[in-house]
Enzyme design. Structure first.
Site, mmCIF file in Angstrom:
data_model
loop_
_atom_site.group_PDB
_atom_site.id
_atom_site.type_symbol
_atom_site.label_atom_id
_atom_site.label_comp_id
_atom_site.label_asym_id
_atom_site.label_seq_id
_atom_site.Cartn_x
_atom_site.Cartn_y
_atom_site.Cartn_z
ATOM 1 N N ARG A 93 81.414 69.451 -44.225
ATOM 2 C CA ARG A 93 80.058 69.074 -44.650
ATOM 3 C C ARG A 93 79.681 69.795 -45.940
ATOM 4 N NH1 ARG A 93 75.687 70.459 -40.657
ATOM 5 N NH2 ARG A 93 74.628 69.923 -42.561
ATOM 6 N N ARG B 11 64.180 74.162 -35.478
ATOM 7 C CA ARG B 11 64.101 73.793 -36.903
ATOM 8 C C ARG B 11 62.945 72.803 -37.116
ATOM 9 N NH1 ARG B 11 70.042 73.196 -39.636
ATOM 10 N NH2 ARG B 11 68.806 73.607 -41.472
ATOM 11 N N PRO B 12 61.701 73.287 -36.994
ATOM 12 C CA PRO B 12 60.568 72.367 -37.135
ATOM 13 C C PRO B 12 60.387 71.910 -38.576
ATOM 14 C CG PRO B 12 59.786 74.633 -36.978
ATOM 15 C CD PRO B 12 61.275 74.683 -36.807
ATOM 16 N N ILE B 13 59.621 70.815 -38.763
ATOM 17 C CA ILE B 13 59.296 70.389 -40.135
ATOM 18 C C ILE B 13 57.774 70.317 -40.315
ATOM 19 C CG2 ILE B 13 61.473 69.178 -40.625
ATOM 20 C CD1 ILE B 13 59.878 66.534 -40.121
ATOM 21 N N ASP B 14 57.071 71.143 -39.515
ATOM 22 C CA ASP B 14 55.600 71.107 -39.577
ATOM 23 C C ASP B 14 55.056 71.421 -40.974
ATOM 24 O OD1 ASP B 14 56.741 73.700 -38.758
ATOM 25 O OD2 ASP B 14 54.686 74.414 -38.971
ATOM 26 N N CYS C 189 73.019 71.372 -38.571
ATOM 27 C CA CYS C 189 73.588 72.430 -37.738
ATOM 28 C C CYS C 189 72.544 72.974 -36.776
ATOM 29 C CB CYS C 189 74.093 73.560 -38.635
ATOM 30 S SG CYS C 189 75.557 73.107 -39.561
ATOM 31 N N ASP D 280 72.881 81.832 -45.149
ATOM 32 C CA ASP D 280 74.065 80.968 -45.138
ATOM 33 C C ASP D 280 75.356 81.743 -45.432
ATOM 34 O OD1 ASP D 280 72.379 78.928 -44.520
ATOM 35 O OD2 ASP D 280 72.320 78.052 -46.519
ATOM 36 N N LYS E 157 75.785 72.337 -52.693
ATOM 37 C CA LYS E 157 75.407 71.375 -51.640
ATOM 38 C C LYS E 157 73.902 71.263 -51.496
ATOM 39 C CE LYS E 157 75.241 72.463 -46.941
ATOM 40 N NZ LYS E 157 74.069 71.979 -46.234
ATOM 41 N N ASN E 158 73.234 72.424 -51.336
ATOM 42 C CA ASN E 158 71.814 72.348 -50.996
ATOM 43 C C ASN E 158 70.935 71.940 -52.183
ATOM 44 O OD1 ASN E 158 72.407 72.766 -48.355
ATOM 45 N ND2 ASN E 158 71.873 74.943 -48.337
HETATM 46 N N1 EPU Z 1 60.344 76.486 -40.795
HETATM 47 C C1 EPU Z 1 59.189 76.206 -40.093
HETATM 48 N N2 EPU Z 1 58.544 75.036 -40.378
HETATM 49 C C2 EPU Z 1 58.986 74.155 -41.330
HETATM 50 C C3 EPU Z 1 60.167 74.462 -42.034
HETATM 51 C C4 EPU Z 1 60.823 75.647 -41.744
HETATM 52 O O1 EPU Z 1 58.756 76.972 -39.240
HETATM 53 O O2 EPU Z 1 58.343 73.138 -41.533
HETATM 54 C C5 EPU Z 1 61.050 77.759 -40.519
HETATM 55 C C6 EPU Z 1 62.449 77.522 -39.945
HETATM 56 O O3 EPU Z 1 62.411 77.380 -38.548
HETATM 57 C C7 EPU Z 1 63.185 78.768 -40.410
HETATM 58 C C8 EPU Z 1 62.528 79.111 -41.754
HETATM 59 O O4 EPU Z 1 61.284 78.413 -41.761
HETATM 60 O O5 EPU Z 1 62.946 79.815 -39.520
HETATM 61 C C9 EPU Z 1 63.294 78.695 -42.978
HETATM 62 O O6 EPU Z 1 63.675 77.327 -42.896
HETATM 63 P P1 EPU Z 1 63.906 76.429 -44.197
HETATM 64 O O7 EPU Z 1 62.932 75.322 -44.169
HETATM 65 O O8 EPU Z 1 63.951 77.316 -45.409
HETATM 66 O O9 EPU Z 1 65.337 75.842 -43.917
HETATM 67 P P2 EPU Z 1 65.861 74.372 -44.222
HETATM 68 O O10 EPU Z 1 65.207 73.854 -45.442
HETATM 69 O O11 EPU Z 1 65.827 73.527 -42.998
HETATM 70 C C10 EPU Z 1 67.758 75.096 -45.839
HETATM 71 C C11 EPU Z 1 69.238 74.918 -45.917
HETATM 72 C C12 EPU Z 1 69.904 75.790 -44.852
HETATM 73 C C13 EPU Z 1 69.501 77.235 -45.052
HETATM 74 C C14 EPU Z 1 67.979 77.378 -45.089
HETATM 75 C C15 EPU Z 1 67.501 78.777 -45.434
HETATM 76 C C16 EPU Z 1 69.441 72.642 -46.681
HETATM 77 C C17 EPU Z 1 69.780 71.252 -46.362
HETATM 78 N N3 EPU Z 1 69.559 73.524 -45.684
HETATM 79 O O12 EPU Z 1 67.374 74.663 -44.537
HETATM 80 O O13 EPU Z 1 71.286 75.663 -45.122
HETATM 81 O O14 EPU Z 1 69.995 78.032 -44.002
HETATM 82 O O15 EPU Z 1 67.430 76.460 -46.070
HETATM 83 O O16 EPU Z 1 68.007 79.169 -46.665
HETATM 84 O O17 EPU Z 1 69.077 72.971 -47.805
HETATM 85 C C18 EPU Z 1 73.573 75.590 -44.647
HETATM 86 O O18 EPU Z 1 73.763 75.174 -45.796
HETATM 87 O O19 EPU Z 1 74.502 75.982 -43.898
HETATM 88 C C19 EPU Z 1 72.205 75.636 -44.124
HETATM 89 C C20 EPU Z 1 71.947 75.675 -42.832
#
Ligand code: EPU
Length: 433
Positions: free
Chosen positions: A400, A122-125, A117, A308, A22-23
């Site tokens: 999902r 879940r910031p995207i900064d 979820c 996960d 998926k990811n």
């Molecule tokens: N974070 C920040 N700023 C950012 C991005 C992330 O502070 O700009 C923090 C998050 O708050 C978190 C950590 O960094 O504490 C890791 O977040 P990451 O960005 O790695 O997570 P993600 O890309 O939003 C993906 C998977 C998640 C999985 C995480 C960690 C996808 C679509 N989602 O999320 O998958 O838990 O990586 O491996 O790829 C799932 O499949 O059930 C799922 C939630």
């Protein structure tokens, strides 16, 4: 609405084939928007997150055609829109990959802030910091991200050092950098298998991405990407979920179409708990006949134990002899399922990011509600081992990310089926009719 009804207690036997990851799929499919041509993508999982992403891409003007249930052809030649409607983008976390892909190809993206979820903040900064370093102007306004490259020019290669290890930010910047002017160097990046898969996909379409799977990724921008064929890797987490299902319910299952190396972090913990696991080419054979032993688990970025898999391993720890400690190392709020587990008779206390799990001899079936994708899967795992009937509702979360989970488990001998639940209104209408 649908619920899963599980009568627990049957050990699992036979073979289950794992679907595409998926990811990886939710990043690779938007990656096809970078290609001014046709990409044929194989081993695409048939799950609702993929349907949502493809729906958005079609809305942007991409032509999508399934050649068979798991092979999709994406023709991005005629993509003409760079703005994702709120209604399409808000349901899925991975919609943020459309920012990197659209910005990289067209120099412009308007995308709703991502949904997905609820696991805490879940910031995207880090994504935005990376795009800004590449010369983009990014603004967040009215629930949308507006990102634009300087007028008339492409994004510029840049050095980005991430403050946190982020899967999403790493992949989004890889997408944005593939067609940028010059070299982008990403440091402190994530190393998950899907990062390597995205790099391999981009390279197979003519990109120049090196170092994926290490802490530093270098991307030399190329003028354009050509079409081609690519096959997505098997899903590490789906495989891990079936491994925990066998650990919880007992039995012996061959889990095929996997990359055993990607499962090492999960295998190590299950072996500590008394589960036997053998590698056999592109399969693992998982066997559990004896008692489960306690252990401690901490989730970490790859190659650590995956977040996960945290709720699913919790389901197994609930059945182990002794007291285990589970520590969540990625998300602030990934224990929302614990109250539901308690309904099944689990003994868990949570303090911040640490859960203390006291193993019980037997879980007892009960109605439970899936509160997110992996928590829902964990409730299914617990239900397979529980005495009596467990009913899991809100299964749209599970769907999902898990292709045909009911069919796959039933084939292994589980007593599980999906049932349509009537809403109170429908119930009233049907009784009136
Ligand atoms: N974070 C920040 N700023 C950012 C991005 C992330 O502070 O700009 C923090 C998050 O708050 C978190 C950590 O960094 O504490 C890791 O977040 P990451 O960005 O790695 O997570 P993600 O890309 O939003 C993906 C998977 C998640 C999985 C995480 C960690 C996808 C679509 N989602 O999320 O998958 O838990 O990586 O491996 O790829 C799932 O499949 O059930 C799922 C939630």
């Amino acid at each position: 609405m649908t619920k899963y009804v599980i009568r627990g207690g049957n050990p699992l036997h036979g073979e289950v084939e794992i679907s595409g990851a998926k990811n990886a799929a939710v990043a690779i499919l938007p990656g096809a928007l970078l290609v001014n041509g046709v990409c044929r993508i194989e081993n695409v999982p048939n799950i609702s997150d993929v349907t949502l992403i493809l729906g958005i891409m079609e809305n942007l003007g991409a032509k999508i055609r399934f050649l068979n249930p798991t092979t999709v052809e994406v023709d991005s030649t005629a993509v003409y829109k760079q703005n994702v409607p709120y209604e399409l983008g808000r349901h899925i976390r991975a919609s943020y990959y459309l920012i990197g892909a659209l910005l990289g190809r067209f120099g412009r993206a308007i995308v709703p802030l991502p949904g997905g979820c609820d696991l805490g903040d879940r910031p995207i900064d880090q994504h935005l910091k990376g795009f800004d370093a590449m010369g983009a102007d990014t603004q967040v306004e009215g629930g949308f991200v507006y990102a634009t490259a300087p007028v008339g020019s492409r994004l510029k290669g840049a050095s980005v050092y991430f403050d946190v290890v982020s899967v999403g930010a790493t992949m989004n910047l890889m997408l944005a950098a593939a067609l940028a002017d010059g070299m982008t160097v990403l440091e402190n990046v994530a190393k998950e298998p899907h990062i390597v898969d995205l790099a391999n996909f981009l390279n197979s379409m003519g990109a120049d991405v090196r170092g994926a799977g290490t802490d530093v990724i270098k991307i030399r921008g190329v003028k354009s990407l050509r079409g081609g064929t690519y096959s997505i890797i098997p899903d590490q987490i789906e495989a891990g979920t079936y491994m925990t299902a066998v650990a919880a319910a007992g039995g012996e299952v061959r889990i095929s179409n996997v990359i055993p190396k990607h499962l090492d972090c999960i295998t190590a913990k299950l072996v500590e708990m008394g589960v036997e696991i053998e590698e056999d080419g592109d399969a693992v054979i998982v066997r559990r006949t004896g008692k489960l032993r306690r252990t401690n688990v901490k989730t970490l970025p790859y190659p650590g134990f995956p977040t996960d898999m945290q709720p699913q391993i919790a389901a197994v720890l609930c059945l182990a002899e002794g007291t285990s400690m589970l520590t969540e190392g990625i998300w602030d709020n990934r224990y929302r399922y614990v109250d539901e587990f308690r309904r099944l008779g689990a003994r868990i206390t949570v303090d911040g990011k640490v859960a203390v799990i006291e193993g019980v001899k037997q879980l007892i079936g009960a109605p439970v509600t899936a509160c997110d994708l992996r928590a829902g899967a964990a409730m299914v795992v617990a239900g397979l081992a529980a005495h009596g009937v467990t009913e899991v509702d809100q299964v749209h979360y599970i769907e999902r990310g898990y292709q045909n989970i009911v069919e796959k488990l039933a084939k292994l001998g589980a007593d599980i089926h999906a049932e349509t639940i009537l809403t109170p209104d429908e119930d009233w209408r049907s009784s009136a009719g």
